[in-house]
Design a protein around this motif. Structure first.
Motif, PDB file in Angstrom:
ATOM      1  N   GLY A  28       0.815  -1.209   0.000  1.00 40.59           N
ATOM      2  CA  GLY A  28       0.000   0.000   0.000  1.00 40.59           C
ATOM      3  C   GLY A  28       0.850   1.260   0.000  1.00 40.59           C
ATOM      4  O   GLY A  28       2.072   1.215   0.157  1.00 40.59           O
ATOM      5  N   HIS A  29       0.194   2.393  -0.183  1.00 33.51           N
ATOM      6  CA  HIS A  29       0.883   3.684  -0.177  1.00 33.51           C
ATOM      7  C   HIS A  29       0.988   4.206   1.262  1.00 33.51           C
ATOM      8  O   HIS A  29      -0.006   4.271   1.991  1.00 33.51           O
ATOM      9  CB  HIS A  29       0.108   4.706  -1.013  1.00 33.51           C
ATOM     10  N   ILE A  30       2.191   4.597   1.647  1.00 34.57           N
ATOM     11  CA  ILE A  30       2.411   5.144   2.981  1.00 34.57           C
ATOM     12  C   ILE A  30       2.256   6.659   2.943  1.00 34.57           C
ATOM     13  O   ILE A  30       2.961   7.339   2.192  1.00 34.57           O
ATOM     14  CB  ILE A  30       3.812   4.761   3.504  1.00 34.57           C
ATOM     15  N   ARG A  31       1.351   7.165   3.746  1.00 35.36           N
ATOM     16  CA  ARG A  31       1.126   8.604   3.851  1.00 35.36           C
ATOM     17  C   ARG A  31       1.482   9.141   5.234  1.00 35.36           C
ATOM     18  O   ARG A  31       1.556  10.350   5.430  1.00 35.36           O
ATOM     19  CB  ARG A  31      -0.329   8.936   3.513  1.00 35.36           C
ATOM     20  N   SER A  32       1.668   8.254   6.195  1.00 36.81           N
ATOM     21  CA  SER A  32       2.018   8.672   7.552  1.00 36.81           C
ATOM     22  C   SER A  32       3.535   8.785   7.681  1.00 36.81           C
ATOM     23  O   SER A  32       4.289   8.495   6.754  1.00 36.81           O
ATOM     24  CB  SER A  32       1.491   7.650   8.564  1.00 36.81           C
ATOM     25  N   ASP A  33       3.988   9.195   8.862  1.00 34.04           N
ATOM     26  CA  ASP A  33       5.420   9.302   9.132  1.00 34.04           C
ATOM     27  C   ASP A  33       5.963   8.077   9.864  1.00 34.04           C
ATOM     28  O   ASP A  33       7.105   8.077  10.329  1.00 34.04           O
ATOM     29  CB  ASP A  33       5.705  10.556   9.965  1.00 34.04           C
ATOM     30  N   ARG A  34       5.171   7.016   9.949  1.00 32.02           N
ATOM     31  CA  ARG A  34       5.610   5.828  10.674  1.00 32.02           C
ATOM     32  C   ARG A  34       6.257   4.816   9.732  1.00 32.02           C
ATOM     33  O   ARG A  34       5.815   4.643   8.595  1.00 32.02           O
ATOM     34  CB  ARG A  34       4.425   5.175  11.386  1.00 32.02           C
ATOM     35  N   GLU A  35       7.301   4.147  10.234  1.00 33.05           N
ATOM     36  CA  GLU A  35       7.914   3.066   9.474  1.00 33.05           C
ATOM     37  C   GLU A  35       6.999   1.837   9.523  1.00 33.05           C
ATOM     38  O   GLU A  35       6.420   1.519  10.567  1.00 33.05           O
ATOM     39  CB  GLU A  35       9.278   2.710  10.063  1.00 33.05           C
ATOM     40  N   ARG A  36       6.878   1.178   8.413  1.00 33.35           N
ATOM     41  CA  ARG A  36       6.080  -0.053   8.308  1.00 33.35           C
ATOM     42  C   ARG A  36       7.038  -1.233   8.328  1.00 33.35           C
ATOM     43  O   ARG A  36       7.976  -1.300   7.540  1.00 33.35           O
ATOM     44  CB  ARG A  36       5.276  -0.029   7.010  1.00 33.35           C
ATOM     45  N   VAL A  37       6.793  -2.185   9.232  1.00 36.78           N
ATOM     46  CA  VAL A  37       7.640  -3.364   9.346  1.00 36.78           C
ATOM     47  C   VAL A  37       6.762  -4.610   9.289  1.00 36.78           C
ATOM     48  O   VAL A  37       5.860  -4.770  10.125  1.00 36.78           O
ATOM     49  CB  VAL A  37       8.458  -3.368  10.655  1.00 36.78           C
ATOM     50  N   ILE A  38       7.019  -5.474   8.310  1.00 40.32           N
ATOM     51  CA  ILE A  38       6.282  -6.732   8.194  1.00 40.32           C
ATOM     52  C   ILE A  38       7.273  -7.878   8.036  1.00 40.32           C
ATOM     53  O   ILE A  38       8.355  -7.713   7.478  1.00 40.32           O
ATOM     54  CB  ILE A  38       5.291  -6.727   7.004  1.00 40.32           C
ATOM     55  N   VAL A  39       6.893  -9.043   8.557  1.00 35.78           N
ATOM     56  CA  VAL A  39       7.671 -10.268   8.369  1.00 35.78           C
ATOM     57  C   VAL A  39       6.774 -11.280   7.664  1.00 35.78           C
ATOM     58  O   VAL A  39       5.556 -11.325   7.891  1.00 35.78           O
ATOM     59  CB  VAL A  39       8.202 -10.830   9.688  1.00 35.78           C
ATOM     60  N   ILE A  40       7.379 -12.099   6.811  1.00 36.12           N
ATOM     61  CA  ILE A  40       6.614 -12.940   5.900  1.00 36.12           C
ATOM     62  C   ILE A  40       7.165 -14.355   5.914  1.00 36.12           C
ATOM     63  O   ILE A  40       8.370 -14.561   5.745  1.00 36.12           O
ATOM     64  CB  ILE A  40       6.687 -12.396   4.459  1.00 36.12           C
ATOM     65  N   GLY A  41       6.283 -15.321   6.090  1.00 30.55           N
ATOM     66  CA  GLY A  41       6.621 -16.720   5.892  1.00 30.55           C
ATOM     67  C   GLY A  41       5.892 -17.244   4.673  1.00 30.55           C
ATOM     68  O   GLY A  41       4.696 -17.001   4.515  1.00 30.55           O
ATOM     69  N   GLY A  42       6.603 -17.937   3.797  1.00 31.70           N
ATOM     70  CA  GLY A  42       5.990 -18.579   2.643  1.00 31.70           C
ATOM     71  C   GLY A  42       5.993 -20.085   2.849  1.00 31.70           C
ATOM     72  O   GLY A  42       7.013 -20.661   3.268  1.00 31.70           O
ATOM     73  N   TYR A  43       4.870 -20.741   2.561  1.00 34.49           N
ATOM     74  CA  TYR A  43       4.731 -22.173   2.842  1.00 34.49           C
ATOM     75  C   TYR A  43       4.103 -22.884   1.638  1.00 34.49           C
ATOM     76  O   TYR A  43       3.225 -22.326   0.964  1.00 34.49           O
ATOM     77  CB  TYR A  43       3.865 -22.397   4.086  1.00 34.49           C
ATOM     78  N   THR A  44       4.545 -24.113   1.393  1.00 29.82           N
ATOM     79  CA  THR A  44       4.064 -24.924   0.279  1.00 29.82           C
ATOM     80  C   THR A  44       3.947 -26.377   0.737  1.00 29.82           C
ATOM     81  O   THR A  44       4.459 -26.739   1.804  1.00 29.82           O
ATOM     82  CB  THR A  44       5.035 -24.865  -0.911  1.00 29.82           C
ATOM     83  N   PRO A  45       3.323 -27.240  -0.067  1.00 32.54           N
ATOM     84  CA  PRO A  45       3.379 -28.671   0.241  1.00 32.54           C
ATOM     85  C   PRO A  45       4.820 -29.160   0.310  1.00 32.54           C
ATOM     86  O   PRO A  45       5.738 -28.551  -0.253  1.00 32.54           O
ATOM     87  CB  PRO A  45       2.628 -29.313  -0.933  1.00 32.54           C
ATOM     88  N   THR A  46       5.025 -30.277   0.963  1.00 33.36           N
ATOM     89  CA  THR A  46       6.375 -30.751   1.265  1.00 33.36           C
ATOM     90  C   THR A  46       7.184 -31.103   0.025  1.00 33.36           C
ATOM     91  O   THR A  46       8.430 -31.073   0.070  1.00 33.36           O
ATOM     92  CB  THR A  46       6.311 -31.979   2.174  1.00 33.36           C
ATOM     93  N   MET A  47       6.531 -31.427  -1.085  1.00 37.12           N
ATOM     94  CA  MET A  47       7.288 -31.838  -2.279  1.00 37.12           C
ATOM     95  C   MET A  47       7.758 -30.671  -3.129  1.00 37.12           C
ATOM     96  O   MET A  47       8.483 -30.857  -4.095  1.00 37.12           O
ATOM     97  CB  MET A  47       6.448 -32.800  -3.135  1.00 37.12           C
ATOM     98  N   PHE A  48       7.373 -29.447  -2.763  1.00 33.89           N
ATOM     99  CA  PHE A  48       7.779 -28.276  -3.536  1.00 33.89           C
ATOM    100  C   PHE A  48       9.187 -27.835  -3.130  1.00 33.89           C
ATOM    101  O   PHE A  48       9.672 -28.136  -2.054  1.00 33.89           O
ATOM    102  CB  PHE A  48       6.803 -27.130  -3.316  1.00 33.89           C
ATOM    103  N   GLN A  49       9.821 -27.066  -4.013  1.00 37.86           N
ATOM    104  CA  GLN A  49      11.135 -26.511  -3.728  1.00 37.86           C
ATOM    105  C   GLN A  49      11.017 -25.173  -2.994  1.00 37.86           C
ATOM    106  O   GLN A  49       9.992 -24.512  -3.054  1.00 37.86           O
ATOM    107  CB  GLN A  49      11.903 -26.276  -5.029  1.00 37.86           C
ATOM    108  N   ALA A  50      12.097 -24.805  -2.329  1.00 41.42           N
ATOM    109  CA  ALA A  50      12.190 -23.460  -1.774  1.00 41.42           C
ATOM    110  C   ALA A  50      12.423 -22.466  -2.905  1.00 41.42           C
ATOM    111  O   ALA A  50      12.881 -22.826  -3.991  1.00 41.42           O
ATOM    112  CB  ALA A  50      13.330 -23.376  -0.770  1.00 41.42           C
ATOM    113  N   TRP A  51      12.090 -21.212  -2.645  1.00 40.30           N
ATOM    114  CA  TRP A  51      12.357 -20.139  -3.603  1.00 40.30           C
ATOM    115  C   TRP A  51      13.864 -20.052  -3.842  1.00 40.30           C
ATOM    116  O   TRP A  51      14.669 -20.410  -2.973  1.00 40.30           O
ATOM    117  CB  TRP A  51      11.831 -18.819  -3.052  1.00 40.30           C
ATOM    118  N   ASN A  52      14.265 -19.565  -5.004  1.00 39.07           N
ATOM    119  CA  ASN A  52      15.686 -19.443  -5.316  1.00 39.07           C
ATOM    120  C   ASN A  52      16.419 -18.666  -4.228  1.00 39.07           C
ATOM    121  O   ASN A  52      16.018 -17.561  -3.853  1.00 39.07           O
ATOM    122  CB  ASN A  52      15.881 -18.728  -6.654  1.00 39.07           C
TER     123      ASN A  52
END
Length: 291
Positions: free
Chosen positions: A225-249
């Motif tokens: 999204g577009h930040i209009r405030s003066d606050r820093e935005r901090v997010i952490v992300i987990g990506g998950y797939t079925p067990t037979m899939f590969q990890a991202w490069n």
């Protein structure tokens, strides 16, 4: 009571992890925001870990790798951290959090492996503030049918994200935006995006207290999204797939790191179960299990 997970004792995840109403919201819109997935202490500890990692990468210089993490985007007011898994115990605890892994498993429809681990820290650029009518960098990680399926009448996706905001997200704080319902629509992506710009009510923006998690499948068209405030935005992300899939490069954890991890977490980190994927599918009316 939480049902047994595929690993057995030691790493029990709730199933179902969502209430029926949360699950219905997820199916209709393609995402659901669950407040309070992290406690205030967990949120604060994780935010401190990210601030340390930010400072350590800055001190190490351009192109550095710190505790397995690198910056895939490094601009003065926007940093994208890739492979944060090995960088700090607080981050590890987030990515292996039983409730969050349980949420991912519910949407995937079975046991998962960690596919990627990322974070974003960004803030408004005072020299280039967002303007009315500015677009978004909409994208997806998979497509309807290619990475989605239906079971028990409910939507499932084979590439799932848990996106947790460590700072409060009000209307001006740049929460993730998405095109509601796009996770199921097989029309060309640019035509869906054009419809959303024509009718902005189709574009939903996350507003949530710190420690909340947005769960979504990567067939959902989404963007920062577009930040209009003066606050820093901090997010952490987990990506998950079925067990037979590969990890991202570049996101496969180091062999030594996996070997040193608790035994019950190793299949999650490495995908070692591969094609012995254990599926689980809820019905809509099933109550949420206790975490």
């Amino acid at each position: 009571m939480s049902q047994s997970s595929p690993e057995g004792s030691g790493f029990e995840r709730p199933f179902p992890a969502l209430t029926p109403a949360q699950r219905y919201h997820l199916d209709v819109y393609g995402y659901v925001v669950v407040p309070g997935t992290l406690s205030a202490d967990e949120t604060g500890r994780l935010l401190e870990a990210m601030q340390r990692l930010k400072a350590d990468l800055a001190a190490a210089g351009e192109g550095a790798v710190v505790r397995g993490c690198r910056l895939s985007a490094d601009r003065p007011r926007h940093r994208h951290f890739a492979h944060i898994l090995e960088a700090d115990p607080a981050i590890y605890d987030y990515l292996t959090h039983p409730r969050l892994v349980g949420m991912a498993e519910e949407l995937v429809g079975g046991e998962v492996r960690l596919e990627e681990s990322e974070a974003v820290m960004n803030e408004r650029d005072p020299d280039d503030p967002p303007q009315p009518g500015d677009g978004f960098g909409f994208h997806t990680g998979t497509r309807p049918d290619l990475g989605t399926y239906t079971e028990n009448g409910l939507f499932h996706c084979t590439f799932v994200k848990t996106l947790t905001n460590l700072t409060e997200l009000g209307p001006d704080d740049g929460g993730t935006v998405c095109i509601a319902g796009s996770h199921k629509i097989k029309a060309p992506r640019d035509e869906i995006i054009a419809c959303a710009y024509e009718d902005p009510s189709l574009i939903h923006q996350v507003e949530a207290p710190a420690g909340s998690t947005m769960l979504f499948g990567e067939s959902l068209i989404h963007a920062t999204g577009h930040i209009r405030s003066d606050r820093e935005r901090v997010i952490v992300i987990g990506g998950y797939t079925p067990t037979m899939f590969q990890a991202w490069n570049g996101q496969e954890p180091g062999a030594a790191f996996v070997a040193d991890a608790p035994e019950e977490h190793r299949p999650l980190l490495s995908g070692s179960r591969r094609w012995s994927w254990q599926q689980r599918h809820r019905s809509l009316g099933m109550p949420r299990a206790d975490a």
